[in-house]
Design an enzyme around this catalytic site. Structure first.
Site, PDB file in Angstrom:
ATOM      1  CG  ASN A   1      -2.079  -0.931   1.110  1.00 12.75           C
ATOM      2  OD1 ASN A   1      -2.318  -1.522   0.058  1.00 12.75           O
ATOM      3  ND2 ASN A   1      -2.820  -1.098   2.191  1.00 12.75           N
TER       4      ASN A   1
ATOM      5  NE  ARG B   1      -8.738  -2.042  -9.856  1.00  9.63           N
ATOM      6  CZ  ARG B   1      -7.744  -1.258 -10.243  1.00  9.63           C
ATOM      7  NH1 ARG B   1      -6.874  -1.721 -11.123  1.00  9.63           N
ATOM      8  NH2 ARG B   1      -7.621  -0.029  -9.768  1.00  9.63           N
TER       9      ARG B   1
ATOM     10  NE  ARG C   1      -3.998   5.409 -10.205  1.00 10.57           N
ATOM     11  CZ  ARG C   1      -4.873   6.064  -9.456  1.00 10.57           C
ATOM     12  NH1 ARG C   1      -5.264   5.566  -8.309  1.00 10.57           N
ATOM     13  NH2 ARG C   1      -5.362   7.226  -9.854  1.00 10.57           N
TER      14      ARG C   1
ATOM     15  CG  HIS D   1     -15.184   2.960 -10.613  1.00  9.68           C
ATOM     16  ND1 HIS D   1     -15.786   2.960  -9.374  1.00  9.68           N
ATOM     17  CD2 HIS D   1     -14.023   2.277 -10.441  1.00  9.68           C
ATOM     18  CE1 HIS D   1     -15.036   2.322  -8.499  1.00  9.68           C
ATOM     19  NE2 HIS D   1     -13.958   1.895  -9.117  1.00  9.68           N
TER      20      HIS D   1
ATOM     21  CE1 TYR E   1      -9.395  -6.948  -2.362  1.00  7.93           C
ATOM     22  CE2 TYR E   1     -10.526  -5.511  -3.906  1.00  7.93           C
ATOM     23  CZ  TYR E   1      -9.353  -6.036  -3.392  1.00  7.93           C
ATOM     24  OH  TYR E   1      -8.140  -5.626  -3.901  1.00  7.93           O
TER      25      TYR E   1
ATOM     26  NE  ARG F   1     -10.210   0.233   2.195  1.00  5.04           N
ATOM     27  CZ  ARG F   1     -10.383   0.063   0.888  1.00  5.04           C
ATOM     28  NH1 ARG F   1     -11.244  -0.829   0.461  1.00  5.04           N
ATOM     29  NH2 ARG F   1      -9.724   0.799   0.022  1.00  5.04           N
TER      30      ARG F   1
ATOM     31  CG  HIS G   1     -14.110  -2.934  -2.550  1.00  5.77           C
ATOM     32  ND1 HIS G   1     -14.917  -3.109  -3.647  1.00  5.77           N
ATOM     33  CD2 HIS G   1     -13.098  -2.120  -2.947  1.00  5.77           C
ATOM     34  CE1 HIS G   1     -14.417  -2.439  -4.674  1.00  5.77           C
ATOM     35  NE2 HIS G   1     -13.312  -1.831  -4.279  1.00  5.77           N
TER      36      HIS G   1
END
Length: 704
Positions: free
Chosen positions: A68, A394, A424, A454, A487, A583, A611
């Site tokens: 991270n 993704r 990304r 998204h 997640y 979060r 998530h």
């Protein structure tokens, strides 16, 4: 009169006091987003420090905090440095980019020190006692050393290309996050050249963790870092010269790709060109062994054009996150979380019939992602299915989703996929599967210029008798089978005509040049999601002022949109009780007298990455509940294509409220509460209060 559905309208949807007269715009009321995001990693690291967490899972948390931090420097710090050079203005917190960068380096130094303290003094010794040894150089036996020297000569040295630094060999390009050794030499080489400095780059083909055979080491799980082997035997690369010192280092570079979509004819080609050079963009951080002499560090800083506070002195391997390989290589169930069986719903053999009978709610990872995959598989084979439309942000390598879409196209279905190329770190993978989809006859769309797509949407059009029926999946997470096990996310499967029509219209808008649209059920960014959230917050404030029940609960990954923060402050001032489960980064300051007294912010860090995005509004006794793909961030609400979808089935809404809101507000084992000064305090069970872990409750309830 401006169109009420236009993106510009969302910025003024709520009636706000002009800036010069609005005390809620005071910069002291806002935390800095970057610093708040950085602090999240201290909460992750706390899991690695917790003796109640299984030992190899603690190692995993340590590696997550390191990874991270890498990404933070690659994206957030890199973007800030770019903003500093362009002279961009400060955000709502009022901090200039230069100030934020200096604070980042100070705070990151604390985090790095804590990470290596955890590794050197907690995890490495504890792992050794448990029979999993990551051996330091000074702990190698003579037999281990002989084997490692032979391994170096046979497996490592043949692929190395050391480079001496002299006028004929200037400083080489150093790849982002690659492992390197700077070597100090004395003497002359075969050509009579004086030795000084050399760089040894470790190719990415070499394993960063090396397992020593049990017959050599005596232990079933003995490992060493590649960096330790390189540093120990590097002298063999320079015969006839004396190695005075060898110091590992790693440079982190800005990895944010900047493609001006309006200036390119083909975004896919432009992105491919950008990806070629991504590993050599501007440097933002230097990590180096703490024993390295300062003159050498100065040389490296000058070469990478970095300031003094961009160097981090490392007491251990510079690529500590690579020890995650030990987690995968060691088969010790006693040192890991117990396995769990994801729940599977009944009726999966006939998904269209099952969804046609009523909505389905999936709560991952407790509920399996299999129903979504099975729906798509059945759609690909069903002769009555005419069309499939899907967004992909993704999807992972070797994605079963992509396989089914390819099969559907080969079976004659009309398949349209909106691929977000700018996801990304997944750009290359997305380009590859976009090519594969196109080769199979799928119509691939790259979204809208200037707006990342998204939203998570799947639409299937099926002929049933004389009518066409739409089946829809909407989610808060990605179409990625792997993350669906790691997640927490929500997914809604429905055949409701109004939702199906809304999703159809959004796809029409994405694939064509459709005008702004009015949706019946869904909220859509950049058109109505921002305005819809503001309107609902203001409605709760109005109810509170009228003496009616008023309540807001929202769960998300991050919060920084200034208008939303101000609306929440106004609602708090009106008496609305507000709970935010955020979060990561949160720029809102809770608990400020007269401003945010009624706002509580908590962060949950547990076995699974939180998530899911869920918005709950009391609505005067008739609650509204939305799942969403969007956090309450500026980029999500104003510069992306996102969806917020209502969960209207009473039973499913009650279940979602119980599982994602009430359950998480009751957590007193994995929760951290944000204080007015920006510190997070770990929540502990009060006297007489039983311990409650939200994720553990769901594992026990849903996974048996």
């Amino acid at each position: 009169m401006p169109d009420p559905r236009s993106p510009a309208r969302t910025a003024t949807a709520a009636q706000e006091t002009p800036a010069e007269h609005d005390p809620l715009r005071d910069s002291s009321l806002y935390f800095n987003r970057e610093l708040s995001q950085l602090d999240f990693n201290f909460r992750v690291l706390a899991q690695a420090q917790d003796p109640l967490v299984p030992l190899l899972e603690r190692l995993r948390y340590l590696c997550i905090s390191c990874t991270n931090l890498d990404e933070f420097f690659e994206i957030r710090a890199g973007t800030l440095r770019h903003a500093k050079e362009l002279g961009l203005t400060a955000h709502a917190d009022g901090l200039a980019p230069t100030t934020v960068l200096n604070r980042i380096h100070d705070r990151a130094a604390d985090l790095v020190a804590a990470q290596y303290e955890c590794w050197n003094n907690l995890l490495r010794p504890a792992l050794g006692q448990a029979g999993v040894r990551v051996l330091a150089r000074d702990a190698w036996t003579s037999r281990q050393t002989r084997w490692l020297r032979a391994y170096f000569r046979d497996e490592i040295m043949p692929v190395l290309s050391p480079l001496g630094l002299d006028p004929a060999h200037p400083f080489p390009k150093i790849l982002n996050k690659s492992l390197n050794i700077v070597v100090v030499l004395k003497g002359r080489d075969a050509f009579g050249r004086n030795g000084n400095l050399a760089i040894v780059r470790a190719p990415r083909s070499l394993p960063r963790i090396i397992r020593i055979p049990e017959r050599v080491s005596g232990g079933a799980h003995d490992f060493v870092f590649l960096s330790a082997v390189l540093s120990t035997f590097v002298d063999e690369l320079f015969p006839g010269m004396e190695v005075k010192g060898a110091y590992q280092f790693r440079v982190t570079r800005n990895s944010e790709l900047l493609v001006d979509e309006e200036e390119v004819d083909n975004i896919a080609l432009a992105l491919r060109d950008e990806l070629v050079g991504r590993g050599y963009l501007r440097a933002v951080r230097l990590e180096i062994a703490d024993a390295c002499p300062k003159p050498i560090v100065r040389t490296l800083l000058d070469n990478f054009d970095l300031p003094e506070n961009a160097v981090y002195w490392i007491k251990g391997p510079v690529n500590l996150n690579r020890v995650i390989q030990v987690y995968d290589l060691v088969d010790r169930p006693d040192l890991k979380f117990p396995p769990f069986q994801q729940r599977l719903p009944a009726g999966m053999d006939a998904m269209f019939k099952r969804i046609g009978q009523g909505d389905m709610l999936l709560h991952h990872p407790f509920d399996a992602f299999t129903p979504v995959l099975e729906l798509l598989r059945q759609a690909a084979e069903d002769p009555n299915v005419l069309a499939i439309k899907q967004t992909l942000y993704r999807s992972g390598k070797d994605s079963p989703i992509v396989e089914q879409l390819v099969q559907a196209a080969r079976n004659g279905k009309d398949v349209t996929v909106v691929v977000e190329l700018r996801a990304r770190f997944d750009e290359e993978a997305n380009l590859d599967f976009a090519d594969r989809l196109q080769e199979a006859g799928v119509q691939v769309v790259y979204g809208v210029v200037g707006y990342k797509t998204h939203a998570k949407m799947l639409l299937i059009v099926r002929r049933e008798g004389r009518k066409l029926r739409r089946y829809v999946h909407l989610g808060t997470g990605n179409y990625h089978s792997g993350t669906a096990r790691a997640y927490t996310d929500l997914g809604l499967l429905t055949a409701r005509p109004d939702i199906g029509n809304d999703v159809h219209q959004i796809f029409q808008q994405l694939s064509g040049l459709a005008p702004a649209i009015r949706l019946k059920c869904l909220l859509q960014a950049p058109f109505t999601l921002h305005a819809g959230v503001l309107m609902r917050i203001d409605r709760e404030a109005r109810f509170a002022r009228e003496g009616r029940p008023a309540r807001i609960v929202a769960k998300m990954n991050a919060l920084n949109e200034p208008q939303v923060v101000r609306a929440l402050y106004r609602a708090s001032q009106a008496g609305v009780r507000i709970d935010l489960i955020v979060r990561g980064a949160c720029t809102l300051r809770p608990g400020l007298p007269g401003v945010s007294d009624n706002i509580r912010v908590r962060s949950i860090v547990g076995r699974f990455l939180e998530h899911s995005r869920v918005y709950w509004f009391g609505n005067g006794g008739t609650p509204e509940l939305f799942g969403a793909s969007a956090d309450w961030l500026e980029r999500n609400l104003l510069r992306r294509v996102e969806t917020g979808f209502p969960i209207v089935d009473p039973e499913l809404a009650a279940r979602a409220t119980d599982e994602t809101i009430d359950n998480y507000l009751a957590d007193n084992l994995n929760a951290w509460e944000l204080q007015p000064d920006g510190e997070y305090l770990k929540v502990v069970p009060g006297e007489g209060t039983p311990p409650h872990s939200a994720q553990s409750v769901l594992l026990a309830r849903l996974c048996g």
